[in-house]
Design a protein around this motif. Structure first.
Motif, short mmCIF file in Angstrom:
data_model
loop_
_atom_site.label_atom_id
_atom_site.label_comp_id
_atom_site.label_asym_id
_atom_site.label_seq_id
_atom_site.Cartn_x
_atom_site.Cartn_y
_atom_site.Cartn_z
N ARG A 11 0.84 -1.21 0.00
CA ARG A 11 0.00 0.00 0.00
C ARG A 11 0.87 1.25 0.00
O ARG A 11 1.93 1.28 0.62
N LEU A 12 0.42 2.28 -0.68
CA LEU A 12 1.16 3.53 -0.81
C LEU A 12 1.15 4.31 0.50
O LEU A 12 0.10 4.49 1.12
N LEU A 13 2.33 4.78 0.91
CA LEU A 13 2.49 5.59 2.12
C LEU A 13 2.94 7.00 1.76
O LEU A 13 3.82 7.17 0.92
N GLY A 14 2.33 7.98 2.40
CA GLY A 14 2.88 9.32 2.38
C GLY A 14 3.93 9.40 3.47
O GLY A 14 3.76 8.83 4.55
N VAL A 15 5.02 10.08 3.19
CA VAL A 15 6.10 10.25 4.15
C VAL A 15 6.42 11.74 4.19
O VAL A 15 6.62 12.36 3.14
N MET A 16 6.44 12.32 5.37
CA MET A 16 6.68 13.76 5.49
C MET A 16 7.74 13.99 6.56
O MET A 16 7.58 13.56 7.70
N MET A 17 8.81 14.66 6.17
CA MET A 17 9.83 15.09 7.12
C MET A 17 9.68 16.59 7.28
O MET A 17 9.89 17.35 6.34
N VAL A 18 9.25 17.00 8.46
CA VAL A 18 9.01 18.41 8.73
C VAL A 18 10.27 18.99 9.37
O VAL A 18 10.79 18.44 10.34
N CYS A 19 10.75 20.07 8.80
CA CYS A 19 12.04 20.63 9.18
C CYS A 19 11.87 22.03 9.76
O CYS A 19 12.01 23.03 9.05
#
Length: 138
Positions: A11-19
């Motif tokens: 399944r497709l995952l969103g990945v977010m690195m907040v800086c």
């Protein structure tokens, strides 16, 4: 920095690195030179603003901490999709990541595809471990 990955069952995952700022949600779209023809394929709002750090969520099913404001539409072959993060007040956004379904299909769990910027300013799509993404995305 936005990225994509997949779960163990594909399944497709969103990945977010907040800086150092915050992100309130994310949108997946098909870009078009004519802004009136840009098509939103899915959109998600975080239950609480994402602060500095890493966040992931499934794009095709309900995810804890996220509300789908537009459920993910089926992805079609030979189409390029773009995922990016945004704030409700438009004060900030993440760098986006673009991908095709074929590029998504080559991902394995624990790997993240994102747009890396080199020291000389060149941008290129790379696939790295989640640990490397977390360490170098900012």
């Amino acid at each position: 920095m936005a990225g994509i990955s997949v779960t163990g069952d594909g399944r497709l995952l969103g990945v977010m690195m907040v800086c150092g700022h915050h992100i309130d949600g994310a949108t997946l779209y098909v870009d078009n030179a004519d802004v009136d023809k840009t098509v939103t394929v899915g959109s998600w709002t975080a239950d609480r603003a994402l602060g500095t750090g890493l966040a992931t969520w499934t794009l095709d099913a309900p995810a804890v901490g996220w509300t789908a404001t537009r459920s993910l539409a089926p992805l079609t072959t030979r189409t390029t999709y773009t995922l990016y993060g945004w704030t409700k007040d438009n004060s900030w956004s993440s760098r986006s990541v673009s991908f095709t379904p074929a590029e998504r299909d080559r991902l394995t769990p624990g790997k993240v595809r994102y747009q890396r910027i080199s020291d000389d300013g060149d941008e290129s799509a790379v696939t790295v471990s989640i640990a490397e993404f977390k360490a170098k995305a900012c």
